[in-house]
Design a protein around this motif. Sequence first.
Motif, PDB file in Angstrom:
ATOM      1  N   ARG A 109      -4.271   1.841   5.554  1.00  0.00           N
ATOM      2  CA  ARG A 109      -4.853   0.620   4.977  1.00  0.00           C
ATOM      3  C   ARG A 109      -6.347   0.756   4.710  1.00  0.00           C
ATOM      4  O   ARG A 109      -6.865   0.209   3.748  1.00  0.00           O
ATOM      5  CB  ARG A 109      -4.627  -0.567   5.921  1.00  0.00           C
ATOM      6  CG  ARG A 109      -3.249  -1.142   5.892  1.00  0.00           C
ATOM      7  CD  ARG A 109      -2.949  -1.888   4.595  1.00  0.00           C
ATOM      8  NE  ARG A 109      -3.746  -3.099   4.443  1.00  0.00           N
ATOM      9  CZ  ARG A 109      -4.129  -3.612   3.283  1.00  0.00           C
ATOM     10  NH1 ARG A 109      -3.792  -2.999   2.161  1.00  0.00           N
ATOM     11  NH2 ARG A 109      -4.844  -4.710   3.221  1.00  0.00           N
ATOM     12  N   HIS A 110      -7.032   1.454   5.598  1.00  0.00           N
ATOM     13  CA  HIS A 110      -8.489   1.453   5.510  1.00  0.00           C
ATOM     14  C   HIS A 110      -9.097   2.820   5.209  1.00  0.00           C
ATOM     15  O   HIS A 110     -10.311   2.940   5.109  1.00  0.00           O
ATOM     16  CB  HIS A 110      -9.088   0.903   6.816  1.00  0.00           C
ATOM     17  CG  HIS A 110      -8.535  -0.437   7.190  1.00  0.00           C
ATOM     18  ND1 HIS A 110      -8.784  -1.573   6.471  1.00  0.00           N
ATOM     19  CD2 HIS A 110      -7.711  -0.813   8.202  1.00  0.00           C
ATOM     20  CE1 HIS A 110      -8.143  -2.604   7.026  1.00  0.00           C
ATOM     21  NE2 HIS A 110      -7.487  -2.171   8.075  1.00  0.00           N
ATOM     22  N   GLY A 111      -8.257   3.846   5.088  1.00  0.00           N
ATOM     23  CA  GLY A 111      -8.775   5.178   4.756  1.00  0.00           C
ATOM     24  C   GLY A 111      -8.967   5.325   3.256  1.00  0.00           C
ATOM     25  O   GLY A 111      -8.885   4.348   2.498  1.00  0.00           O
ATOM     26  N   ARG A 158      -2.521   8.077  -1.136  1.00  0.00           N
ATOM     27  CA  ARG A 158      -1.526   8.060  -2.211  1.00  0.00           C
ATOM     28  C   ARG A 158      -1.026   9.469  -2.520  1.00  0.00           C
ATOM     29  O   ARG A 158       0.157   9.679  -2.789  1.00  0.00           O
ATOM     30  CB  ARG A 158      -2.114   7.432  -3.470  1.00  0.00           C
ATOM     31  CG  ARG A 158      -2.274   5.932  -3.340  1.00  0.00           C
ATOM     32  CD  ARG A 158      -2.754   5.312  -4.625  1.00  0.00           C
ATOM     33  NE  ARG A 158      -2.983   3.884  -4.436  1.00  0.00           N
ATOM     34  CZ  ARG A 158      -3.025   3.002  -5.409  1.00  0.00           C
ATOM     35  NH1 ARG A 158      -2.866   3.387  -6.651  1.00  0.00           N
ATOM     36  NH2 ARG A 158      -3.241   1.725  -5.155  1.00  0.00           N
ATOM     37  N   LEU A 201      -5.224   3.964   9.142  1.00  0.00           N
ATOM     38  CA  LEU A 201      -5.740   4.956   8.199  1.00  0.00           C
ATOM     39  C   LEU A 201      -5.175   4.698   6.800  1.00  0.00           C
ATOM     40  O   LEU A 201      -5.883   4.820   5.798  1.00  0.00           O
ATOM     41  CB  LEU A 201      -5.371   6.352   8.682  1.00  0.00           C
ATOM     42  CG  LEU A 201      -6.070   7.511   7.988  1.00  0.00           C
ATOM     43  CD1 LEU A 201      -6.227   8.672   8.942  1.00  0.00           C
ATOM     44  CD2 LEU A 201      -5.329   7.983   6.769  1.00  0.00           C
ATOM     45  N   THR A 240       0.844  -1.209   0.000  1.00  0.00           N
ATOM     46  CA  THR A 240       0.000   0.000   0.000  1.00  0.00           C
ATOM     47  C   THR A 240       0.878   1.256   0.000  1.00  0.00           C
ATOM     48  O   THR A 240       0.585   2.227  -0.701  1.00  0.00           O
ATOM     49  CB  THR A 240      -0.925   0.010   1.236  1.00  0.00           C
ATOM     50  OG1 THR A 240      -1.650  -1.212   1.266  1.00  0.00           O
ATOM     51  CG2 THR A 240      -1.891   1.167   1.202  1.00  0.00           C
ATOM     52  N   PRO A 272      -7.969   5.586  -0.184  1.00  0.00           N
ATOM     53  CA  PRO A 272      -6.667   5.294  -0.793  1.00  0.00           C
ATOM     54  C   PRO A 272      -6.138   6.418  -1.665  1.00  0.00           C
ATOM     55  O   PRO A 272      -4.928   6.624  -1.745  1.00  0.00           O
ATOM     56  CB  PRO A 272      -6.935   4.028  -1.615  1.00  0.00           C
ATOM     57  CG  PRO A 272      -8.393   3.861  -1.700  1.00  0.00           C
ATOM     58  CD  PRO A 272      -9.007   4.620  -0.573  1.00  0.00           C
ATOM     59  N   GLU A 273      -7.033   7.167  -2.288  1.00  0.00           N
ATOM     60  CA  GLU A 273      -6.545   8.242  -3.161  1.00  0.00           C
ATOM     61  C   GLU A 273      -5.927   9.378  -2.343  1.00  0.00           C
ATOM     62  O   GLU A 273      -4.909   9.949  -2.724  1.00  0.00           O
ATOM     63  CB  GLU A 273      -7.682   8.751  -4.043  1.00  0.00           C
ATOM     64  CG  GLU A 273      -8.039   7.727  -5.125  1.00  0.00           C
ATOM     65  CD  GLU A 273      -9.186   8.167  -6.004  1.00  0.00           C
ATOM     66  OE1 GLU A 273      -8.930   8.708  -7.068  1.00  0.00           O
ATOM     67  OE2 GLU A 273     -10.342   7.956  -5.600  1.00  0.00           O
ATOM     68  N   GLU A 274      -6.533   9.701  -1.204  1.00  0.00           N
ATOM     69  CA  GLU A 274      -5.964  10.733  -0.327  1.00  0.00           C
ATOM     70  C   GLU A 274      -4.600  10.297   0.196  1.00  0.00           C
ATOM     71  O   GLU A 274      -3.653  11.079   0.255  1.00  0.00           O
ATOM     72  CB  GLU A 274      -6.886  10.980   0.872  1.00  0.00           C
ATOM     73  CG  GLU A 274      -8.014  11.950   0.599  1.00  0.00           C
ATOM     74  CD  GLU A 274      -8.794  12.264   1.867  1.00  0.00           C
ATOM     75  OE1 GLU A 274      -8.463  11.718   2.930  1.00  0.00           O
ATOM     76  OE2 GLU A 274      -9.744  13.051   1.785  1.00  0.00           O
ATOM     77  N   GLN A 286       2.483   1.746  -3.387  1.00  0.00           N
ATOM     78  CA  GLN A 286       1.551   2.196  -4.420  1.00  0.00           C
ATOM     79  C   GLN A 286       1.370   3.708  -4.409  1.00  0.00           C
ATOM     80  O   GLN A 286       0.906   4.276  -5.391  1.00  0.00           O
ATOM     81  CB  GLN A 286       0.212   1.490  -4.250  1.00  0.00           C
ATOM     82  CG  GLN A 286       0.283   0.075  -4.800  1.00  0.00           C
ATOM     83  CD  GLN A 286      -0.928  -0.744  -4.462  1.00  0.00           C
ATOM     84  OE1 GLN A 286      -1.558  -0.509  -3.430  1.00  0.00           O
ATOM     85  NE2 GLN A 286      -1.250  -1.696  -5.306  1.00  0.00           N
TER      86      GLN A 286
END
Lengths: 141, 565
Positions: free
Chosen positions: B312-314, B320, B310, B75, B316-318, B78
């Motif tokens: 892992r489960h928040g 990244r 956060l 994650t 993902p675009e924010e 990425q």
Amino acid sequence: MKRLCAVFVASLMAAPPAMAACSVEGMTLAGALGARVGVFDPAGKFLEEIPSAQLALGRPLLACDESLGLVKVSLVSGDERWLDRAELKIALPAGNQPTKICVQSSSSRAADHTEPAVAGIDPKAARDCVTPTPAPSPAKP
Amino acid sequence: MLLIALAFFCLLLMDPFGIETASSSRSEQAALRITAPFYRGTGAVVVVLIDDEFLARAGKGWPLPYADQGRLLRTLFQGEPAVVFLDILYRQQHDARGTLAAGQPADEPLDLLNPVGTMTGTQLVFASQLRTDLRGTTLESLCPDELPGETLALGDEESLLPEFQAWQSARADRSRVALLGWWGCGDRYPLRLGREPGQVTPALAMLEAYCARGDRREAGCALLEAAGQGAFSAPLVVRWGAFPPAEQRPFYTAGVCQTYAEPDGGVSVAQALGTSITQLLLGVFEDLRNSPRPGLSLPCPAVSVLPASLVRHGDPEEVRALLKDKIVLLGARVTGISDWHQSPVHGQVPGVILHAAAVDNLLGLGPRYARDLSTGATATAALVLLAILAFVVPLVWILLDEPRRRAVSAVGLLCWFALAGFLSYAGASPEAVFAAVVVGIAIDLLMPVQTLVYLLVVLLLGGGAALLMRYGVAPSNWIGMVLVALAFSATVKQFYRQEELKQFPHPVSFLGPAVRPWVDRLDRWHFHGGIARFTAWRQRRQAAAAPPPVAEPPAPATSLPGENP
């Protein structure tokens, strides 16, 4: 009665570890965040990478594992694979919004931490992270 | 006076009962806290913490299985960060093979790295331990003035699993190993441990990996490019910022952290100055780390910190977007793990945040990163400072004490009341406000002039410490120097007031008869001419300010030092 209790306890002890509760009802696969996505086994071990083009978009999610952060999806070929939720775009049922996670405490250790009141937020300034208020549950008849 | 100066100078150099060490440490903490508001973070460093909540959500204990760490690492990769540092020691395998229950998947080390095997755009830095057998035998300290000339193998090969060593060797162009577990450095953060290229600690390893891409413009990269292996050889004094980066704000609930920095990493001069003065004045009276107000306790560091849950489960675009092209450190903040570091600004922070702050210092400050002066330079600076204070402060002290003494006392008392008001406004405890008022009244009744003298000395040395820090010099024994200088000033004051001068040597001194013949020869060092002129000028000034005499005034003092018992 004793026999019933013994059966109940034995059945509890023999039960396999339950998958962490989560639901994919009404959720569909909307896309991937990258050109390739990772494929995992049901225990969460990485297996391989596949091109995102192999994903069957618009199909409902098949299952999920909250503790591993994986969801089971269909591929164009009809195969089913476990993928990492953090690599996917998932469409929620109409009217639902993703739950926003906000950090509630600092990483350092401070004695007797309390939350001070916030006087207000400048609408033009960068917004603080705010957890959305859950929708009110329908009144019971 | 020369003898007294020498004695006080020796007092500064000695370490009686470890007081000097303790005083140095406390001084430096105070200086770092006061100058923290002026530190400008780079915004290029992000810490991800595996915490209790993440473990609970994954239903796992510690150590976290390799496969779970691997998904988290994937994650992070990425997000396309420039560098990822794993602040976790992989010394032993989690499960001995053959002890697993039937049907349970084996916890294989390569489950950590397989998920990122194809991601080549990010540099990975592993942590390895230094050889502890070198301690006390070959290397007394890993922060010597000069790096050891001989080439030594410093890393403990057993502190990184063979699978990871093989993986790293096969991908040496995009992975490296940093060394941890140094000794003999006190609060200093060593950077280069040996003359070999890879013998560096995590902060420098991350900086080298980050700057490997040639188009970086940050000060640290410029220095690294210009000086190569010669750069960053002196250990770092880590500076901590007072304002967390603006990029962190969307992830935190309002009120958890203090005021955020502007997007460029800094704040306005007025805000920095206000925060600095608040920390200085309130810090005198209480430990601000325990304040419930984030603006005083400064709980959030100047690097972004995100919990792994956060990440892992928040969204993902924010996540990244935050990680893109950053230096990312993965560490743990799990109950029962003692990897904590005492920060002078934020209290205890997870150890990984020390590495994050260190690399942020190197990257942003470059050649101005804070380091110690050599021992000789420190001694010279202390001597010069003592000399200045010895000649300036007593004169100011005496002058303030004379014709306008009531006006001076009023100003002093006003300073204390103003301080009490400021403390009350800034949110200090009622005890602190009360103490400021009581101390002010007591000083006004006992020694009213001292307030302004203390203020002058503290401002001089505080400003000096801030200026030194600005140019990358660590504030040395700040409080100790203030205290010794004040004691020295009080002691030599009598030389400027001949009527108070005691006999030298003392009449009952055992060595007195032997020393007395030499005193006359050394008397020219007492600056008699200058002191006599100063005394005469002072007496004329007193006479002009005094009301007309009603009786015959006493004859002016004509005695020389050493004659007036």
